[in-house]
Design a protein around this motif. Structure first.
Motif, PDB file in Angstrom:
ATOM      1  N   HIS A   1      21.173  30.508  12.397  1.00 13.56           N
ATOM      2  CA  HIS A   1      20.659  30.178  13.730  1.00 13.56           C
ATOM      3  C   HIS A   1      21.417  30.909  14.832  1.00 13.56           C
ATOM      4  N   LEU A   2      22.732  31.037  14.691  1.00 10.48           N
ATOM      5  CA  LEU A   2      23.498  31.788  15.688  1.00 10.48           C
ATOM      6  C   LEU A   2      23.146  33.271  15.647  1.00 10.48           C
ATOM      7  N   PHE A   3      22.761  33.771  14.490  1.00 10.27           N
ATOM      8  CA  PHE A   3      22.358  35.175  14.364  1.00 10.27           C
ATOM      9  C   PHE A   3      21.146  35.460  15.248  1.00 10.27           C
ATOM     10  N   VAL A   4      20.101  34.645  15.117  1.00 10.59           N
ATOM     11  CA  VAL A   4      18.902  34.886  15.927  1.00 10.59           C
ATOM     12  C   VAL A   4      19.161  34.566  17.400  1.00 10.59           C
ATOM     13  N   PHE A   5      20.033  33.601  17.665  1.00  9.16           N
ATOM     14  CA  PHE A   5      20.416  33.259  19.039  1.00  9.16           C
ATOM     15  C   PHE A   5      21.059  34.468  19.728  1.00  9.16           C
ATOM     16  N   TYR A   6      21.976  35.135  19.028  1.00  7.46           N
ATOM     17  CA  TYR A   6      22.680  36.294  19.592  1.00  7.46           C
ATOM     18  C   TYR A   6      21.710  37.407  19.963  1.00  7.46           C
ATOM     19  N   PHE A   7      20.840  37.773  19.033  1.00 10.56           N
ATOM     20  CA  PHE A   7      19.974  38.922  19.291  1.00 10.56           C
ATOM     21  C   PHE A   7      18.866  38.604  20.291  1.00 10.56           C
ATOM     22  N   GLY A   8      18.503  37.334  20.403  1.00 11.28           N
ATOM     23  CA  GLY A   8      17.565  36.959  21.455  1.00 11.28           C
ATOM     24  C   GLY A   8      18.154  37.174  22.834  1.00 11.28           C
ATOM     25  N   ILE A   9      19.455  36.943  22.965  1.00 11.45           N
ATOM     26  CA  ILE A   9      20.142  37.131  24.248  1.00 11.45           C
ATOM     27  C   ILE A   9      20.407  38.609  24.519  1.00 11.45           C
ATOM     28  N   ILE A  10      20.857  39.340  23.497  1.00 11.45           N
ATOM     29  CA  ILE A  10      21.221  40.746  23.663  1.00 11.45           C
ATOM     30  C   ILE A  10      19.993  41.607  23.975  1.00 11.45           C
ATOM     31  N   ALA A  11      18.800  41.092  23.716  1.00  3.71           N
ATOM     32  CA  ALA A  11      17.583  41.835  24.071  1.00  3.71           C
ATOM     33  C   ALA A  11      17.543  42.165  25.563  1.00  3.71           C
ATOM     34  N   ASP A  12      18.226  41.369  26.394  1.00  3.11           N
ATOM     35  CA  ASP A  12      18.233  41.600  27.842  1.00  3.11           C
ATOM     36  C   ASP A  12      18.928  42.896  28.233  1.00  3.11           C
ATOM     37  N   ILE A  13      19.723  43.477  27.323  1.00  3.80           N
ATOM     38  CA  ILE A  13      20.408  44.729  27.654  1.00  3.80           C
ATOM     39  C   ILE A  13      20.100  45.817  26.629  1.00  3.80           C
ATOM     40  N   THR A  14      19.034  45.633  25.857  1.00  4.84           N
ATOM     41  CA  THR A  14      18.673  46.613  24.831  1.00  4.84           C
ATOM     42  C   THR A  14      17.461  47.423  25.284  1.00  4.84           C
ATOM     43  N   PRO A  15      17.617  48.742  25.539  1.00  4.84           N
ATOM     44  CA  PRO A  15      16.467  49.570  25.914  1.00  4.84           C
ATOM     45  C   PRO A  15      15.418  49.547  24.801  1.00  4.84           C
ATOM     46  N   PRO A  16      14.146  49.839  25.115  1.00  2.00           N
ATOM     47  CA  PRO A  16      13.656  50.376  26.385  1.00  2.00           C
ATOM     48  C   PRO A  16      13.377  49.346  27.477  1.00  2.00           C
ATOM     49  N   VAL A  17      13.246  48.061  27.113  1.00  2.00           N
ATOM     50  CA  VAL A  17      13.023  47.028  28.135  1.00  2.00           C
ATOM     51  C   VAL A  17      14.276  46.163  28.180  1.00  2.00           C
ATOM     52  N   ALA A  18      15.136  46.437  29.147  1.00  2.00           N
ATOM     53  CA  ALA A  18      16.420  45.726  29.262  1.00  2.00           C
ATOM     54  C   ALA A  18      16.504  45.155  30.675  1.00  2.00           C
ATOM     55  N   LEU A  19      15.934  43.966  30.863  1.00  2.00           N
ATOM     56  CA  LEU A  19      15.758  43.440  32.220  1.00  2.00           C
ATOM     57  C   LEU A  19      17.080  43.258  32.956  1.00  2.00           C
ATOM     58  N   ALA A  20      18.118  42.779  32.261  1.00  2.00           N
ATOM     59  CA  ALA A  20      19.411  42.588  32.923  1.00  2.00           C
ATOM     60  C   ALA A  20      19.984  43.935  33.357  1.00  2.00           C
ATOM     61  N   ALA A  21      19.859  44.950  32.505  1.00  2.73           N
ATOM     62  CA  ALA A  21      20.365  46.284  32.847  1.00  2.73           C
ATOM     63  C   ALA A  21      19.549  46.898  33.982  1.00  2.73           C
ATOM     64  N   PHE A  22      18.234  46.671  33.984  1.00  3.96           N
ATOM     65  CA  PHE A  22      17.395  47.209  35.062  1.00  3.96           C
ATOM     66  C   PHE A  22      17.761  46.558  36.394  1.00  3.96           C
ATOM     67  N   ALA A  23      18.042  45.252  36.362  1.00  4.28           N
ATOM     68  CA  ALA A  23      18.467  44.566  37.586  1.00  4.28           C
ATOM     69  C   ALA A  23      19.799  45.133  38.070  1.00  4.28           C
ATOM     70  N   ALA A  24      20.715  45.413  37.129  1.00  2.00           N
ATOM     71  CA  ALA A  24      22.010  46.006  37.495  1.00  2.00           C
ATOM     72  C   ALA A  24      21.819  47.390  38.104  1.00  2.00           C
ATOM     73  N   ALA A  25      20.859  48.151  37.575  1.00  2.00           N
ATOM     74  CA  ALA A  25      20.559  49.467  38.137  1.00  2.00           C
ATOM     75  C   ALA A  25      20.017  49.335  39.557  1.00  2.00           C
ATOM     76  N   GLY A  26      19.276  48.260  39.808  1.00  2.00           N
ATOM     77  CA  GLY A  26      18.780  48.009  41.158  1.00  2.00           C
ATOM     78  C   GLY A  26      19.905  47.766  42.146  1.00  2.00           C
ATOM     79  N   VAL A  27      21.007  47.178  41.670  1.00  2.00           N
ATOM     80  CA  VAL A  27      22.174  46.938  42.534  1.00  2.00           C
ATOM     81  C   VAL A  27      23.001  48.212  42.679  1.00  2.00           C
TER      82      VAL A  27
END
Length: 661
Positions: free
Chosen positions: A514-540
């Protein structure tokens, strides 16, 4: 700090625009007139109801969830427009008023008709069918508006699978269910919309979001920044380390990677750029650190609370305790790489003028007391709900120590409203996730796909270890893809019901899977090509979004390695281990992260040549892999590589100065 505005480049309006662009949960109308007050009092009533329900505990489960759902849906249709282009409009459309009122009826149906529904024992009337059908449609539309289209499409496909089961090919085939069965499962049982995910939203998650809202009103967010600067500001490449420390703390009051990036990053990213970090690297540091905030105990992301219910027989504190070492390794990895990058380009820390007054910072250390109280109460065995309630009380009490942090009546009301507002998208996401869980449970899809994953791995390799690693790899890819358009909560629900059973079938501990899938669900926010957290950081930062995403993924390399390690060797999660074993595992893992950091950044005491970089990465992987033989080989290689760094540096004399010029 002598001049806080020195590094603050984003106004509140600009921060909100970034949030609206990259975080669907923040894209709400700015309503004026009578509807502004309807929404305000609706949100206030939502929080007051949840507090009363948590304290009194008098509502049966179905009634609590139905009312929780009714509040969330009715407010979502008033706050979230059908299309983003209508965000600037300050009026509520006529059809949204109708949808909101219909949601109130949906929420009231169970409380009003409970006795009759129970007495009918599974026999649905026409009215039941209409109400249940409307509930499904409203949940899907509310989720599309507040969370995004991907999770809505996935839930819709699952519903189609439930209906068309008899025409599905091969192992996916099942007997199929008619519309009556689907509606009954989704709204009149505990396996659909009113199921476990929504229950967690209505209990644990809501209270912790409320706790975070109360903490924000004390000014704890700015205090986290000042505390981080005090601790790390003067170190090599100080601002980047400030971002890491601050973002780890911010994760205790925000469950959104994008929100963490925008709020913390508007302070730390300009500091990093001013010191000399590249725009993409500065954004990558903030994105990686802010995303990791959901991995850091004691208060982890919302999906961690779902894990308590999905695994069963385990407390939240046991999950937080197990996640502690991987989280420390994650942030250690980012810290090491920012340090090597700072040394590579010759960066120093902040000047004395840019440092905050440490005496003033220490005077506000009491703001951390509520967070410590949460930990103490959960360690003592108190339920998560009770711990959250007492921590909210503690926040109000502690805030009164100084006038500038005091939560008066107005701030208290604002905190209740803000807490309810942040809970809306979570309620929609968990209700929609309940649809997926209902389909999986009713059709047996979870076990079918788990067997399919194991079978696919078995076709590609014959060894037990090979099957496990391939299954983990397939699960990682699925989690990352789902995470590109789904919030962590929904992603975790899907992967924990479909992919985690495959990992468990191959002998991995349930918590590890369960922690395995939990980790990768979160890390998706900084994994290209769609990395919403990284895109927001680029906006700053003003950097290029994809390059920022690549930098953040590199910095968060530990998050792509550690989950494999704690599945293969659960000692990292403190499962069936001893203190000496824990010390050894942590030592070798941190040493391994140092080696990998040097390999990725290309610098330690001097420039690391390409063949040395490869050797460093291999050495790091050997050290992180928790096995006696690999540890010994890794340590030997590590000593050799570090010795080469030291002696070649001595021999070459001024090479470092040349490399850092």
């Amino acid at each position: 700090m002598s001049d806080k505005k020195l590094h603050q480049t984003l106004s509140e309006e600009e921060q909100q625009e970034l949030l609206e662009k990259y975080d669907p949960e923040a894209a709400t109308r700015r309503v004026d007139g009578v509807f502004k007050w309807i929404i305000f009092f609706g949100l206030l009533a939502f929080s007051l109801f949840q507090l009363f329900a948590s304290i009194a505990q008098v509502f049966p489960r179905q009634l609590l969830l139905s009312i929780h759902l009714g509040f969330a849906l009715s407010l979502i249709f008033l706050l979230f427009p059908a299309r983003k282009k209508n965000l600037k409009k300050n009026k509520v459309a006529w059809y949204d008023i109708i949808l909101s009122l219909t949601s109130v009826v949906i929420g009231a149906y169970w409380p009003v008709m409970q006795e009759e529904i129970v007495n009918r024992v599974g026999i649905m009337t026409t009215t039941d069918f209409i109400i249940g059908g409307l509930a499904i449609l409203l949940v899907l539309e509310a989720t599309r508006r507040s969370v995004g289209l991907p999770i809505t499409i996935i839930a819709s496909l699952f519903l189609l699978y439930m209906y068309y089961g008899r025409v599905m090919p091969g192992f996916l085939a099942h007997r199929g269910f008619d519309f009556d069965d689907i509606v009954e499962t989704m709204f009149f049982t505990g396996e659909g919309i009113l199921g476990t995910p929504l229950y967690v939203s209505a209990t644990f998650i809501f209270l912790f979001l409320l706790f975070g809202a109360f903490l924000v009103k004390t000014g704890v967010g700015q205090y986290f920044n000042d505390l981080a600067v005090s601790i790390a500001g003067k170190r090599t490449g100080g601002p980047a380390k400030v971002a890491i420390f601050s973002s780890a703390l911010q994760g205790t009051i925000s469950g959104s990677s994008v929100a963490n990036v925008v709020t913390s990053g508007s302070f730390t990213i300009p500091m990093m750029k001013k010191l000399g970090y590249r725009k993409e690297f500065a954004g990558g540091v903030e994105a990686a650190a802010s995303t990791g905030g959901q991995l850091m105990p004691p208060i982890m992301g919302a999906a961690a609370f779902l894990m308590v219910e999905f695994i069963g027989g385990i407390s939240y504190w046991e999950i937080a305790k197990a996640a502690a070492i991987p989280a420390v390794l994650y942030f250690t990895g980012i810290w090491i790489m920012t340090h090597f990058e700072a040394k590579r380009i010759g960066l120093k820390g902040l000047s004395d003028e840019e440092m905050p007054n440490r005496k003033e910072v220490l005077k506000k250390i009491y703001l951390l007391i509520p967070i410590l109280i949460v930990v103490v109460l959960m360690v003592s065995g108190m339920s998560v709900m009770r711990a959250a309630l007492w921590s909210i009380v503690a926040t109000v009490v502690v805030s009164a120590i100084r006038k500038d942090t005091r939560i008066g009546f107005i701030k208290m009301v604002d905190a209740l409203v803000d807490g309810a507002r942040t809970a809306l998208a979570v309620a929609a996401a968990t209700a929609c996730a309940g649809i997926i869980v209902g389909v999986v449970t009713k059709t047996g899809l979870g076990l079918t796909l788990a067997n399919g994953l194991v079978g696919l791995a078995a076709d590609l390799t014959s060894t037990a270890d090979g099957k496990l690693l391939l299954t983990l790899f397939f699960t990682m890819i699925a989690s990352l893809i789902l995470g590109m358009g789904s919030p962590t909560t929904a992603n975790y629900v899907i992967t924990s019901t479909i992919a985690a059973p495959a990992i468990i079938l191959l002998g991995a501990p349930e918590l590890s899977a369960h922690l395995f899938v939990f980790y990768f669900g979160i890390i998706a926010d900084i994994t290209p090509p769609v990395a919403l957290a990284a895109f927001a950081a680029a906006g700053v930062s003003g950097g290029e979004p994809i390059k920022t995403g690549v930098e953040s993924a590199k910095l968060a390399i530990a998050a792509f390695i550690i989950p494999y390690m704690f599945v293969v060797s659960p000692e990292l999660l403190l499962i069936d281990t001893t203190i000496p074993e824990i010390i050894w595992v942590v030592f070798t893992a941190i040493t391994g992260m140092m080696a990998i950091g040097a390999g990725i950044i290309g610098f330690w005491m001097r420039k690391v040549h390409w063949f040395e970089r490869i050797a460093f990465v291999i050495t790091g992987l050997l050290l992180i892999y928790p096995e006696g033989v690999t540890d010994m080989i890794g340590l030997g290689l590590f000593i050799v590589l570090v010795s080469l760094q030291f002696f070649v540096k001595k021999k070459d004399g001024g090479q470092k100065a040349e490399a850092t010029a």
